[in-house]
Motif scaffolding. Sequence first.
Motif, short mmCIF file in Angstrom:
data_model
loop_
_atom_site.label_atom_id
_atom_site.label_comp_id
_atom_site.label_asym_id
_atom_site.label_seq_id
_atom_site.Cartn_x
_atom_site.Cartn_y
_atom_site.Cartn_z
N LYS A 291 9.35 11.25 8.90
CA LYS A 291 8.93 10.14 9.76
C LYS A 291 8.72 8.86 8.93
O LYS A 291 9.10 7.77 9.37
N CYS A 292 8.13 9.02 7.76
CA CYS A 292 7.88 7.86 6.90
C CYS A 292 9.20 7.25 6.44
O CYS A 292 9.35 6.02 6.43
N LEU A 293 10.15 8.08 6.06
CA LEU A 293 11.46 7.57 5.65
C LEU A 293 12.17 6.85 6.79
O LEU A 293 12.82 5.82 6.58
N GLU A 294 12.05 7.37 8.00
CA GLU A 294 12.64 6.70 9.16
C GLU A 294 12.00 5.33 9.37
O GLU A 294 12.69 4.34 9.63
N GLU A 295 10.69 5.30 9.25
CA GLU A 295 9.94 4.04 9.43
C GLU A 295 10.37 3.02 8.37
O GLU A 295 10.61 1.85 8.68
N LEU A 296 10.46 3.45 7.12
CA LEU A 296 10.86 2.55 6.04
C LEU A 296 12.32 2.12 6.19
O LEU A 296 12.66 0.97 5.89
N SER A 297 13.16 3.01 6.67
CA SER A 297 14.56 2.66 6.89
C SER A 297 14.69 1.60 7.98
O SER A 297 15.48 0.65 7.84
N GLN A 298 13.91 1.73 9.04
CA GLN A 298 13.93 0.73 10.10
C GLN A 298 13.43 -0.62 9.59
O GLN A 298 13.98 -1.66 9.93
N ALA A 299 12.40 -0.58 8.76
CA ALA A 299 11.87 -1.83 8.19
C ALA A 299 12.92 -2.47 7.28
O ALA A 299 13.09 -3.70 7.28
N SER B 225 0.83 -1.20 0.00
CA SER B 225 0.00 0.00 0.00
C SER B 225 0.87 1.25 0.00
O SER B 225 0.52 2.24 -0.64
N VAL B 226 1.97 1.20 0.72
CA VAL B 226 2.89 2.35 0.74
C VAL B 226 3.37 2.64 -0.67
O VAL B 226 3.41 3.80 -1.09
N GLU B 227 3.71 1.60 -1.41
CA GLU B 227 4.19 1.78 -2.78
C GLU B 227 3.10 2.37 -3.67
O GLU B 227 3.36 3.29 -4.45
N GLN B 228 1.88 1.89 -3.54
CA GLN B 228 0.77 2.41 -4.35
C GLN B 228 0.49 3.88 -4.01
O GLN B 228 0.28 4.70 -4.90
N ILE B 229 0.48 4.17 -2.73
CA ILE B 229 0.22 5.55 -2.31
C ILE B 229 1.35 6.46 -2.78
O ILE B 229 1.10 7.59 -3.22
N ALA B 230 2.58 5.97 -2.73
CA ALA B 230 3.72 6.77 -3.18
C ALA B 230 3.62 7.09 -4.67
O ALA B 230 3.92 8.21 -5.09
N ASP B 231 3.16 6.13 -5.47
CA ASP B 231 2.98 6.37 -6.90
C ASP B 231 1.91 7.44 -7.14
O ASP B 231 2.11 8.36 -7.93
N LYS C 186 5.80 22.41 5.33
CA LYS C 186 6.53 22.01 6.54
C LYS C 186 5.92 20.76 7.16
O LYS C 186 6.62 19.84 7.58
N LYS C 187 4.59 20.73 7.23
CA LYS C 187 3.90 19.57 7.81
C LYS C 187 4.17 18.33 6.99
O LYS C 187 4.47 17.25 7.53
N ASN C 188 4.11 18.45 5.67
CA ASN C 188 4.35 17.31 4.78
C ASN C 188 5.81 16.85 4.88
O ASN C 188 6.09 15.64 4.86
N ASP C 189 6.74 17.79 4.98
CA ASP C 189 8.15 17.42 5.12
C ASP C 189 8.39 16.62 6.40
O ASP C 189 9.15 15.66 6.40
#
Length: 126
Positions: free
Chosen positions: A89-97, A28-34, A81-84
Amino acid sequence: MRHLDLMNVLVDATQSMLKNSQSGNFESVEQIADNRERLINIVRLLQDEIESKLQCASTHYTSSEIDVFKSWISDVTEIVKKNDELDRKCLEELSQAKESTTREISNVYKTRKQFQGYNLNNTKTR
Protein backbone atom coordinates in the motif's frame (compact mmCIF):
# COMPACT_ATOMS: atom_id res chain seq x y z
CA MET A 1 9.34 -12.77 22.46
CA ARG A 2 11.74 -9.89 21.84
CA HIS A 3 11.80 -10.91 18.20
CA LEU A 4 8.01 -10.69 17.89
CA ASP A 5 7.97 -7.35 19.71
CA LEU A 6 10.49 -5.95 17.23
CA MET A 7 8.47 -7.29 14.34
CA ASN A 8 5.39 -5.53 15.71
CA VAL A 9 7.42 -2.31 15.96
CA LEU A 10 8.32 -2.87 12.30
CA VAL A 11 4.63 -3.09 11.41
CA ASP A 12 3.97 0.11 13.38
CA ALA A 13 6.76 1.87 11.48
CA THR A 14 5.30 0.70 8.17
CA GLN A 15 1.87 1.97 9.20
CA SER A 16 3.43 5.31 10.08
CA MET A 17 5.14 5.43 6.68
CA LEU A 18 1.81 4.76 4.98
CA LYS A 19 0.04 7.46 7.00
CA ASN A 20 2.76 10.01 6.24
CA SER A 21 2.84 9.14 2.54
CA GLN A 22 -0.93 9.57 2.34
CA SER A 23 -0.67 13.00 3.94
CA GLY A 24 2.22 14.02 1.68
CA ASN A 25 4.82 14.24 4.44
CA PHE A 26 7.60 12.61 2.41
CA GLU A 27 10.49 13.80 4.59
CA SER A 28 9.04 11.82 7.49
CA VAL A 29 8.56 8.83 5.20
CA GLU A 30 12.26 8.95 4.36
CA GLN A 31 13.29 9.17 8.03
CA ILE A 32 10.99 6.34 9.03
CA ALA A 33 12.26 4.23 6.12
CA ASP A 34 15.86 4.71 7.30
CA ASN A 35 14.97 3.71 10.87
CA ARG A 36 12.89 0.84 9.56
CA GLU A 37 15.86 -0.46 7.58
CA ARG A 38 17.92 -0.56 10.76
CA LEU A 39 15.11 -2.37 12.54
CA ILE A 40 14.88 -4.93 9.72
CA ASN A 41 18.60 -5.63 10.10
CA ILE A 42 18.18 -6.17 13.85
CA VAL A 43 15.23 -8.50 13.28
CA ARG A 44 17.24 -10.38 10.65
CA LEU A 45 20.11 -10.89 13.11
CA LEU A 46 17.74 -12.15 15.80
CA GLN A 47 16.00 -14.40 13.29
CA ASP A 48 19.33 -15.90 12.17
CA GLU A 49 20.34 -16.47 15.79
CA ILE A 50 17.06 -18.19 16.60
CA GLU A 51 17.17 -20.34 13.48
CA SER A 52 20.75 -21.40 14.14
CA LYS A 53 19.77 -22.48 17.66
CA LEU A 54 16.81 -24.40 16.29
CA GLN A 55 18.90 -26.18 13.69
CA CYS A 56 21.55 -27.26 16.18
CA ALA A 57 21.75 -31.04 15.72
CA SER A 58 22.96 -31.74 19.25
CA THR A 59 19.88 -30.27 20.90
CA HIS A 60 16.71 -32.32 21.26
CA TYR A 61 13.45 -30.54 21.91
CA THR A 62 10.38 -31.73 23.72
CA SER A 63 7.01 -31.77 22.02
CA SER A 64 5.89 -28.73 24.04
CA GLU A 65 8.97 -26.80 22.88
CA ILE A 66 8.25 -27.79 19.30
CA ASP A 67 4.68 -26.54 19.73
CA VAL A 68 6.05 -23.21 20.98
CA PHE A 69 8.33 -23.03 17.91
CA LYS A 70 5.41 -23.76 15.60
CA SER A 71 3.33 -21.09 17.29
CA TRP A 72 6.23 -18.65 16.98
CA ILE A 73 6.62 -19.43 13.28
CA SER A 74 2.90 -18.91 12.77
CA ASP A 75 3.02 -15.55 14.56
CA VAL A 76 6.03 -14.45 12.53
CA THR A 77 4.32 -15.48 9.30
CA GLU A 78 1.20 -13.45 10.14
CA ILE A 79 3.23 -10.38 11.05
CA VAL A 80 5.24 -10.67 7.83
CA LYS A 81 2.05 -10.94 5.76
CA LYS A 82 0.59 -7.87 7.47
CA ASN A 83 3.79 -5.89 6.93
CA ASP A 84 3.99 -6.96 3.28
CA GLU A 85 0.45 -5.72 2.69
CA LEU A 86 1.27 -2.38 4.31
CA ASP A 87 4.48 -2.16 2.24
CA ARG A 88 2.47 -2.74 -0.93
CA LYS A 89 0.00 0.00 0.00
CA CYS A 90 2.83 2.39 0.87
CA LEU A 91 4.59 1.71 -2.44
CA GLU A 92 1.34 2.35 -4.32
CA GLU A 93 0.87 5.62 -2.45
CA LEU A 94 4.45 6.73 -3.18
CA SER A 95 4.12 5.69 -6.82
CA GLN A 96 0.99 7.81 -7.19
CA ALA A 97 2.76 10.76 -5.57
CA LYS A 98 5.68 10.30 -7.96
CA GLU A 99 3.36 10.25 -11.00
CA SER A 100 1.53 13.33 -9.75
CA THR A 101 4.81 15.20 -9.22
CA THR A 102 6.04 14.16 -12.66
CA ARG A 103 2.82 15.47 -14.25
CA GLU A 104 3.13 18.76 -12.35
CA ILE A 105 6.72 19.23 -13.48
CA SER A 106 5.74 18.41 -17.06
CA ASN A 107 2.86 20.90 -16.98
CA VAL A 108 5.05 23.66 -15.57
CA TYR A 109 7.71 22.99 -18.19
CA LYS A 110 5.16 23.01 -21.04
CA THR A 111 3.57 26.20 -19.75
CA ARG A 112 6.93 27.94 -19.55
CA LYS A 113 7.78 26.82 -23.08
CA GLN A 114 4.42 28.05 -24.43
CA PHE A 115 4.81 31.49 -22.92
CA GLN A 116 8.46 31.81 -23.82
CA GLY A 117 7.53 33.15 -27.25
CA TYR A 118 5.34 35.82 -25.67
CA ASN A 119 8.14 37.17 -23.50
CA LEU A 120 9.03 40.45 -25.24
CA ASN A 121 12.10 40.88 -23.06
CA ASN A 122 13.58 37.81 -24.71
CA THR A 123 13.51 38.83 -28.37
CA LYS A 124 16.47 38.83 -30.69
CA THR A 125 17.12 41.84 -32.82
CA ARG A 126 18.43 41.37 -36.34
